[in-house]
Design a protein around this motif. Structure first.
Motif, PDB file in Angstrom:
ATOM      1  N   LEU A  82       0.794  -1.226   0.000  1.00  0.00           N
ATOM      2  CA  LEU A  82       0.000   0.000   0.000  1.00  0.00           C
ATOM      3  C   LEU A  82       0.829   1.280   0.000  1.00  0.00           C
ATOM      4  O   LEU A  82       0.283   2.378  -0.054  1.00  0.00           O
ATOM      5  N   THR A  83       2.148   1.149   0.062  1.00  0.00           N
ATOM      6  CA  THR A  83       2.998   2.335   0.101  1.00  0.00           C
ATOM      7  C   THR A  83       4.359   2.005  -0.483  1.00  0.00           C
ATOM      8  O   THR A  83       4.635   0.868  -0.840  1.00  0.00           O
ATOM      9  N   ARG A  84       5.195   3.017  -0.582  1.00  0.00           N
ATOM     10  CA  ARG A  84       6.555   2.821  -1.095  1.00  0.00           C
ATOM     11  C   ARG A  84       7.557   2.996   0.037  1.00  0.00           C
ATOM     12  O   ARG A  84       7.295   3.707   1.006  1.00  0.00           O
ATOM     13  N   ALA A  85       8.709   2.351  -0.108  1.00  0.00           N
ATOM     14  CA  ALA A  85       9.735   2.403   0.940  1.00  0.00           C
ATOM     15  C   ALA A  85      10.165   3.837   1.225  1.00  0.00           C
ATOM     16  O   ALA A  85      10.385   4.217   2.383  1.00  0.00           O
ATOM     17  N   GLU A  86      10.266   4.660   0.163  1.00  0.00           N
ATOM     18  CA  GLU A  86      10.719   6.042   0.344  1.00  0.00           C
ATOM     19  C   GLU A  86       9.764   6.827   1.242  1.00  0.00           C
ATOM     20  O   GLU A  86      10.191   7.648   2.059  1.00  0.00           O
ATOM     21  N   LEU A  87       8.482   6.581   1.077  1.00  0.00           N
ATOM     22  CA  LEU A  87       7.499   7.302   1.882  1.00  0.00           C
ATOM     23  C   LEU A  87       7.449   6.757   3.319  1.00  0.00           C
ATOM     24  O   LEU A  87       7.194   7.503   4.263  1.00  0.00           O
ATOM     25  N   GLN A  88       7.702   5.463   3.491  1.00  0.00           N
ATOM     26  CA  GLN A  88       7.803   4.902   4.843  1.00  0.00           C
ATOM     27  C   GLN A  88       8.992   5.513   5.580  1.00  0.00           C
ATOM     28  O   GLN A  88       8.918   5.796   6.777  1.00  0.00           O
ATOM     29  N   VAL A  89      10.085   5.716   4.858  1.00  0.00           N
ATOM     30  CA  VAL A  89      11.273   6.343   5.451  1.00  0.00           C
ATOM     31  C   VAL A  89      10.978   7.787   5.834  1.00  0.00           C
ATOM     32  O   VAL A  89      11.393   8.262   6.899  1.00  0.00           O
ATOM     33  N   ALA A  90      10.231   8.505   4.979  1.00  0.00           N
ATOM     34  CA  ALA A  90       9.890   9.901   5.273  1.00  0.00           C
ATOM     35  C   ALA A  90       9.068   9.999   6.557  1.00  0.00           C
ATOM     36  O   ALA A  90       9.285  10.899   7.380  1.00  0.00           O
ATOM     37  N   GLU A  91       8.118   9.059   6.739  1.00  0.00           N
ATOM     38  CA  GLU A  91       7.310   9.073   7.956  1.00  0.00           C
ATOM     39  C   GLU A  91       8.164   8.723   9.177  1.00  0.00           C
ATOM     40  O   GLU A  91       8.006   9.320  10.249  1.00  0.00           O
ATOM     41  N   ALA A  92       9.062   7.753   9.023  1.00  0.00           N
ATOM     42  CA  ALA A  92       9.950   7.375  10.130  1.00  0.00           C
ATOM     43  C   ALA A  92      10.864   8.550  10.508  1.00  0.00           C
ATOM     44  O   ALA A  92      11.139   8.789  11.689  1.00  0.00           O
ATOM     45  N   LYS A  93      11.306   9.274   9.503  1.00  0.00           N
ATOM     46  CA  LYS A  93      12.158  10.447   9.748  1.00  0.00           C
ATOM     47  C   LYS A  93      11.398  11.506  10.542  1.00  0.00           C
ATOM     48  O   LYS A  93      11.941  12.122  11.471  1.00  0.00           O
ATOM     49  N   ALA A  94      10.112  11.693  10.183  1.00  0.00           N
ATOM     50  CA  ALA A  94       9.284  12.654  10.912  1.00  0.00           C
ATOM     51  C   ALA A  94       9.102  12.225  12.371  1.00  0.00           C
ATOM     52  O   ALA A  94       9.059  13.069  13.276  1.00  0.00           O
ATOM     53  N   LEU A  95       9.007  10.912  12.613  1.00  0.00           N
ATOM     54  CA  LEU A  95       8.901  10.412  13.985  1.00  0.00           C
ATOM     55  C   LEU A  95      10.140  10.782  14.794  1.00  0.00           C
ATOM     56  O   LEU A  95      10.045  11.247  15.935  1.00  0.00           O
ATOM     57  N   VAL A  96      11.307  10.590  14.201  1.00  0.00           N
ATOM     58  CA  VAL A  96      12.563  10.909  14.900  1.00  0.00           C
ATOM     59  C   VAL A  96      12.644  12.396  15.207  1.00  0.00           C
ATOM     60  O   VAL A  96      13.029  12.808  16.309  1.00  0.00           O
ATOM     61  N   HIS A  97      12.275  13.228  14.246  1.00  0.00           N
ATOM     62  CA  HIS A  97      12.378  14.680  14.434  1.00  0.00           C
ATOM     63  C   HIS A  97      11.377  15.210  15.452  1.00  0.00           C
ATOM     64  O   HIS A  97      11.481  16.350  15.902  1.00  0.00           O
ATOM     65  N   THR A  98      10.387  14.367  15.806  1.00  0.00           N
ATOM     66  CA  THR A  98       9.450  14.744  16.866  1.00  0.00           C
ATOM     67  C   THR A  98      10.139  14.738  18.226  1.00  0.00           C
ATOM     68  O   THR A  98       9.716  15.440  19.147  1.00  0.00           O
ATOM     69  N   LEU A  99      11.201  13.953  18.358  1.00  0.00           N
ATOM     70  CA  LEU A  99      11.917  13.822  19.635  1.00  0.00           C
ATOM     71  C   LEU A  99      12.898  14.977  19.809  1.00  0.00           C
ATOM     72  O   LEU A  99      13.646  15.317  18.892  1.00  0.00           O
ATOM     73  N   MET A 100      12.896  15.554  21.003  1.00  0.00           N
ATOM     74  CA  MET A 100      13.769  16.692  21.278  1.00  0.00           C
ATOM     75  C   MET A 100      15.241  16.294  21.202  1.00  0.00           C
ATOM     76  O   MET A 100      15.656  15.285  21.769  1.00  0.00           O
ATOM     77  N   ASN A 101      16.020  17.075  20.484  1.00  0.00           N
ATOM     78  CA  ASN A 101      17.475  16.906  20.345  1.00  0.00           C
ATOM     79  C   ASN A 101      17.872  15.652  19.560  1.00  0.00           C
ATOM     80  O   ASN A 101      19.028  15.245  19.607  1.00  0.00           O
ATOM     81  N   TRP A 102      16.913  15.046  18.852  1.00  0.00           N
ATOM     82  CA  TRP A 102      17.237  13.909  17.995  1.00  0.00           C
ATOM     83  C   TRP A 102      17.273  14.374  16.542  1.00  0.00           C
ATOM     84  O   TRP A 102      16.435  15.181  16.120  1.00  0.00           O
ATOM     85  N   SER A 103      18.215  13.869  15.793  1.00  0.00           N
ATOM     86  CA  SER A 103      18.316  14.229  14.371  1.00  0.00           C
ATOM     87  C   SER A 103      18.691  12.987  13.570  1.00  0.00           C
ATOM     88  O   SER A 103      19.321  12.061  14.090  1.00  0.00           O
ATOM     89  N   VAL A 104      18.280  12.977  12.318  1.00  0.00           N
ATOM     90  CA  VAL A 104      18.607  11.861  11.427  1.00  0.00           C
ATOM     91  C   VAL A 104      19.886  12.207  10.682  1.00  0.00           C
ATOM     92  O   VAL A 104      19.934  13.150   9.898  1.00  0.00           O
ATOM     93  N   GLU A 105      20.932  11.438  10.942  1.00  0.00           N
ATOM     94  CA  GLU A 105      22.234  11.668  10.324  1.00  0.00           C
ATOM     95  C   GLU A 105      22.262  11.134   8.891  1.00  0.00           C
ATOM     96  O   GLU A 105      22.832  11.745   7.995  1.00  0.00           O
ATOM     97  N   GLU A 106      21.635   9.968   8.714  1.00  0.00           N
ATOM     98  CA  GLU A 106      21.665   9.321   7.394  1.00  0.00           C
ATOM     99  C   GLU A 106      20.516   8.313   7.324  1.00  0.00           C
ATOM    100  O   GLU A 106      20.098   7.755   8.343  1.00  0.00           O
ATOM    101  N   THR A 107      19.993   8.107   6.122  1.00  0.00           N
ATOM    102  CA  THR A 107      18.962   7.090   5.917  1.00  0.00           C
ATOM    103  C   THR A 107      19.429   6.081   4.882  1.00  0.00           C
ATOM    104  O   THR A 107      20.210   6.411   3.987  1.00  0.00           O
ATOM    105  N   MET A 108      18.935   4.856   5.015  1.00  0.00           N
ATOM    106  CA  MET A 108      19.297   3.819   4.044  1.00  0.00           C
ATOM    107  C   MET A 108      18.157   2.812   3.941  1.00  0.00           C
ATOM    108  O   MET A 108      17.573   2.404   4.950  1.00  0.00           O
ATOM    109  N   ILE A 109      17.840   2.438   2.716  1.00  0.00           N
ATOM    110  CA  ILE A 109      16.861   1.388   2.442  1.00  0.00           C
ATOM    111  C   ILE A 109      17.629   0.157   1.991  1.00  0.00           C
ATOM    112  O   ILE A 109      18.381   0.216   1.009  1.00  0.00           O
ATOM    113  N   VAL A 110      17.473  -0.949   2.703  1.00  0.00           N
ATOM    114  CA  VAL A 110      18.234  -2.169   2.401  1.00  0.00           C
ATOM    115  C   VAL A 110      17.260  -3.325   2.192  1.00  0.00           C
ATOM    116  O   VAL A 110      16.390  -3.574   3.038  1.00  0.00           O
ATOM    117  N   SER A 111      17.396  -4.011   1.088  1.00  0.00           N
ATOM    118  CA  SER A 111      16.506  -5.137   0.781  1.00  0.00           C
ATOM    119  C   SER A 111      16.772  -6.312   1.719  1.00  0.00           C
ATOM    120  O   SER A 111      17.902  -6.530   2.169  1.00  0.00           O
TER     121      SER A 111
END
Length: 517
Positions: free
Chosen positions: A114-143
């Motif tokens: 029902l979705t694409r991996a890129e969009l799942q990563v975008a939502e996960a990134k938004a979850l991390v940025h909700t946390l105070m002082n947390w940042s996403v250094e790098e993202t990777m999609i691995v089969s």
């Protein structure tokens, strides 16, 4: 012995309790022991009660004694609930630089259709940025073909990931975007990669914890956390067994660490459910009071961060409402009074935001917060039409609503609102009857209010009538009190007026009895 018992009763991690045990049984403070025992079903002695009461003297009357006992019980229950909510942070409080790793399942039942991996990563990134002082250094999609295996990935990909993470000193944590890791997987990955590894359940649960304001929301989250505590318990006991202490009975009690902690968790679960049931009864009372006042209820719901709270602020003009541009900013059901074009007073109910792939153990807690939706007169479904997955978000929301077993009439009353049109260039809705707005800028709100009013009249059976009244009587003041007066057209020649009102069936029945034509 009491140090260990109190530590376990207060829900401290088993390893810490075990360390206290190995260090000896120094007696803890007496008041802490009594508090721990009373919290989980123990009782202080009669002597303790007399000392805590009137200095040993019996009360003069039975009525006074019963009142004191009721006050004591209420105080104990309040203290119980406070203890139930005491817990250590799930995630580190310090700043974290996160490597976001998404396992992309290409084959089998786990493949996401029902979705694409890129969009799942975008939502996960938004979850991390909700946390105070947390940042996403790098993202990777691995089969991966083996998401349920101990190391999640195949040997080759796992070795490449280990080399990359070990060679990146700036990375302090890994967010593995899966619903839930088992403790063995977590341990193996952290050992291999040398940093803490978190799953989706832990991240979302922590966000829920941070944003919950009411006692009910906090208790729902504490209940959802019980399976995680049980899982961690098994892992901690396995570690103690390796040291030769996990299965050992405690000072002749006949119970092992595992059995004691399991029993404590069970007692905690029962107490949380009991406290939640009490709060549900209060909510039912509030609902019945609203029903007596015949205030129409409008539930505003949608995917997380779609703009529900901003819309309610725009519709009500309530300056106290403070929207926040983050996921799960609203976790508590809140009610806000507003007025429609006819001056009819309605109540807007703000709800928790929806999320696709919500961790399983949080679904029941999430659904419980939506219980009030079933008692609405009208539902407003707010969509962020600037989001690339807005259609899938709609499908996710509607799927959950169907599982709530809402009445067909209520499902048929849904007003679909396409929000954030200011962020979508030249947007034209394809859905029939959808209303386009910008809650932030105020675009389209008058049309929406008119649609809400029409839906409320239809759902509640209220009538829009013009009544001819005598000005010298009590009719006009009664209508102002019991109905919504829209317009008064006075006819001075004969001392009458034509009054345009919105009135409920029951109120109109009373009116006809009091003021027969």
């Amino acid at each position: 012995m009491w140090t260990l018992w109190a530590a376990l009763r207060r829900g401290l991690p088993l390893v810490r309790a075990a360390c206290s045990f190995r260090g000896g049984f120094a007696p803890g403070p007496r008041d802490r022991c009594v508090r721990a025992l009373s919290t989980f079903g123990g009782r202080s002695s009669d002597k303790d009660r007399s000392l805590a009461g009137s200095g040993g003297r019996a009360t003069a009357g039975r009525g006074r004694k019963e009142e004191d006992e009721e006050e004591d019980e209420a105080g104990e229950e309040e203290e119980d609930e406070e203890l139930l909510l005491e817990r250590e942070p799930l995630l580190p409080q310090r700043a974290r630089r996160v490597f976001l790793l998404h396992p992309d399942v290409k084959w089998g039942a786990k493949k996401q259709t029902l979705t694409r991996a890129e969009l799942q990563v975008a939502e996960a990134k938004a979850l991390v940025h909700t946390l105070m002082n947390w940042s996403v250094e790098e993202t990777m999609i691995v089969s991966t073909k083996t998401p349920d295996k101990k190391l999640v990935f195949g040997k080759g990909n796992f070795e490449l990931l280990t080399e990359k993470i070990r060679g990146s000193p700036q990375i302090t944590s890994v967010f593995l975007n899966v619903e839930r890791m088992n403790p063995l997987t977590k341990k193996e990955l952290e050992t291999a990669w040398g940093v803490e590894v978190f799953d989706r359940f832990t991240i979302v649960l922590h966000i829920f914890r941070c944003n919950a304001m009411t006692k009910e929301a906090k208790l729902q989250i504490a209940l959802a956390e019980i399976p995680l505590l049980r899982s961690n318990l098994r892992n901690e006991v396995a570690q103690l067994d390796q040291q030769g202490g996990g299965s050992r009975s405690i000072m002749g009690s006949g119970e092992t660490f595992m059995q004691i902690q399991q029993r404590v968790l069970k007692e905690k679960e029962i107490k949380i459910k009991k406290a939640l049931e009490k709060l549900k009864k209060r909510r039912r009372l509030l609902r019945s009071q609203r029903k007596k006042r015949e205030l129409p209820i409008i539930s505003v719901l949608g995917y997380t961060n779609c703009g529900k709270t901003t819309l309610i602020k725009a519709l009500t003009g309530d300056a106290a409402i403070q929207p926040s541009d983050q996921l799960f900013a609203t976790l508590d059901i809140t009610a806000h009074s507003g007025s429609l074009p006819s001056h009819m007073t309605v109540v807007y109910v703000d709800t928790i935001g929806f999320l696709s792939q919500l961790p399983h153990d949080l679904i029941e807690s999430f659904s419980a917060t939506l219980e009030d939706v079933a008692y609405s007169d009208v539902i407003i479904h707010v969509r962020d039409i600037s989001h690339p997955e807005t259609d899938l978000q709609k499908a996710s929301v509607l799927s959950v609503l169907k599982n709530l077993n809402l009445p067909n009439q209520l499902l048929g009353s849904i007003i679909e609102v396409h929000n954030k049109v200011d962020l979508a260039e030249r947007y034209e809705p394809t859905e029939l009857n959808a209303i386009t707005i910008s809650a932030l800028l105020g675009h389209g709100l008058e049309k929406l209010k008119a649609e809400i009013e029409s839906a409320v009249l239809k759902a509640t059976g209220k009538k829009l009538l013009t009544l001819k009244i005598k000005l010298e009587g009590a009719q006009l003041s009664w209508l102002y009190k019991e109905a919504t007066v829209q317009e008064v057209d006075v006819i001075p020649e004969n001392g009458t007026a034509n009054v345009k009102v919105i009135i409920s069936n029951s109120a109109y029945g009373k009116y006809r009895k009091l003021f027969p034509i």
